[in-house]
Scaffold this motif. Sequence first.
Motif, mmCIF file in Angstrom:
data_model
loop_
_atom_site.group_PDB
_atom_site.id
_atom_site.type_symbol
_atom_site.label_atom_id
_atom_site.label_comp_id
_atom_site.label_asym_id
_atom_site.label_seq_id
_atom_site.Cartn_x
_atom_site.Cartn_y
_atom_site.Cartn_z
ATOM 1 N N LEU A 20 0.818 -1.212 0.000
ATOM 2 C CA LEU A 20 0.000 0.000 0.000
ATOM 3 C C LEU A 20 0.851 1.262 0.000
ATOM 4 C CD1 LEU A 20 -2.898 1.222 0.299
ATOM 5 C CD2 LEU A 20 -2.498 1.199 2.766
ATOM 6 N N ASP A 21 1.846 1.329 0.876
ATOM 7 C CA ASP A 21 2.678 2.527 0.974
ATOM 8 C C ASP A 21 3.458 2.768 -0.312
ATOM 9 O OD1 ASP A 21 1.818 3.056 3.548
ATOM 10 O OD2 ASP A 21 3.460 1.963 4.501
ATOM 11 N N GLU A 22 3.920 1.695 -0.927
ATOM 12 C CA GLU A 22 4.683 1.859 -2.170
ATOM 13 C C GLU A 22 3.801 2.423 -3.278
ATOM 14 O OE1 GLU A 22 7.600 -0.612 -5.245
ATOM 15 O OE2 GLU A 22 6.573 -1.682 -3.626
ATOM 16 N N ILE A 23 2.569 1.940 -3.358
ATOM 17 C CA ILE A 23 1.648 2.439 -4.387
ATOM 18 C C ILE A 23 1.325 3.910 -4.156
ATOM 19 C CG2 ILE A 23 -0.686 2.233 -5.318
ATOM 20 C CD1 ILE A 23 -0.484 -0.798 -4.740
ATOM 21 N N TYR A 24 1.034 4.277 -2.896
ATOM 22 C CA TYR A 24 0.703 5.670 -2.609
ATOM 23 C C TYR A 24 1.901 6.584 -2.842
ATOM 24 C CZ TYR A 24 -3.767 4.261 -0.542
ATOM 25 O OH TYR A 24 -5.031 3.769 -0.348
ATOM 26 N N ASN A 25 3.092 6.109 -2.476
ATOM 27 C CA ASN A 25 4.300 6.889 -2.702
ATOM 28 C C ASN A 25 4.559 7.058 -4.194
ATOM 29 O OD1 ASN A 25 6.929 8.122 -1.859
ATOM 30 N ND2 ASN A 25 7.758 6.314 -2.865
ATOM 31 N N GLU A 32 2.067 9.725 -5.504
ATOM 32 C CA GLU A 32 2.344 11.095 -5.083
ATOM 33 C C GLU A 32 3.661 11.626 -5.632
ATOM 34 O OE1 GLU A 32 2.941 13.715 -0.959
ATOM 35 O OE2 GLU A 32 2.350 11.600 -0.872
ATOM 36 N N ASN A 33 4.724 10.850 -5.521
ATOM 37 C CA ASN A 33 6.055 11.365 -5.814
ATOM 38 C C ASN A 33 6.548 11.094 -7.230
ATOM 39 O OD1 ASN A 33 6.558 12.406 -3.130
ATOM 40 N ND2 ASN A 33 6.757 10.292 -2.459
ATOM 41 N N MET A 73 2.726 12.119 -9.489
ATOM 42 C CA MET A 73 2.219 13.417 -9.028
ATOM 43 C C MET A 73 0.694 13.499 -9.095
ATOM 44 S SD MET A 73 5.165 15.835 -10.779
ATOM 45 C CE MET A 73 4.836 15.136 -12.404
ATOM 46 N N VAL A 74 0.039 12.425 -8.622
ATOM 47 C CA VAL A 74 -1.420 12.389 -8.599
ATOM 48 C C VAL A 74 -1.894 11.986 -7.205
ATOM 49 C CG1 VAL A 74 -1.607 11.801 -11.048
ATOM 50 C CG2 VAL A 74 -1.493 9.967 -9.343
ATOM 51 N N ALA A 75 -3.141 12.300 -6.913
ATOM 52 C CA ALA A 75 -3.731 11.931 -5.624
ATOM 53 C C ALA A 75 -4.064 10.446 -5.618
ATOM 54 C CB ALA A 75 -4.996 12.754 -5.373
ATOM 55 N N HIS A 89 -8.819 9.415 -5.459
ATOM 56 C CA HIS A 89 -7.833 9.380 -6.549
ATOM 57 C C HIS A 89 -8.302 10.290 -7.663
ATOM 58 C CE1 HIS A 89 -10.019 6.875 -9.573
ATOM 59 N NE2 HIS A 89 -10.685 6.500 -8.497
ATOM 60 N N GLY A 90 -7.355 10.741 -8.469
ATOM 61 C CA GLY A 90 -7.684 11.630 -9.565
ATOM 62 C C GLY A 90 -8.106 10.861 -10.806
#
Length: 212
Positions: free
Chosen positions: A146-151, A154-155, A158-160, A173-174
């Motif tokens: 989960l953290d890897e996907i969210y990172n 974002e980074n 560059m999307v929510a 999510h965008g």
Amino acid sequence: IMFKKNIIILLSFILFFCENKRIELPIYGIPIINSRILENGSVTYDTLDHTIQNFKLFNQNGDIITNETFKNKIYIADFFFTTCPTICRKMKRNLLHVYKTYEDNNSISFVSHTIDPKNDTIEKLKEYSENLEINDEKWHFLTGDLDEIYNLGENSYMVAAMEDNKAPGGFLHGSAFLLVDTKKRIRGVYDGTSRIETNRLIIDINNLIKSY
């Protein structure tokens, strides 16, 4: 009806124009500036474009997918979850339209990242992809940490992409489709809920293909 006809005529003209003239696409993201001190004491600066970071996730077949999977390939990325009650269905219809345009082009791939990996298991993504009737070696539905996907969202893209109890379905999510070139650079961002934007993506893919 007249408005729709005018839009179709305009898009046809744009497609014809772009088939005959290559347009240089922008590079998205904030570049990194590195400085180096030379032997003579002077300082030189290198500019590095923003690129998609290294990742390790699993697709709907349980295969490990990394940046190397897309070596020398252009790909289109998005974020979604299978139980999304709002924009995901429309996004997938539009992305399927792009997929069918390049179905026989082996240099183009597609990547959809779930933002709900707890629910969207490999088996669930396999079922989801089979319902779309796509080539699962060309379109990867990714799950994993989960953290890897969210990172990554974002980074790198560059999307929510995050959990949000107030959002429909519990996730935010965008609607972006992101065009990534063979050097892992983002070359275009498009509203995945818009067919006009989807057609613009197709135009830009064609331009990117011509640049190689």
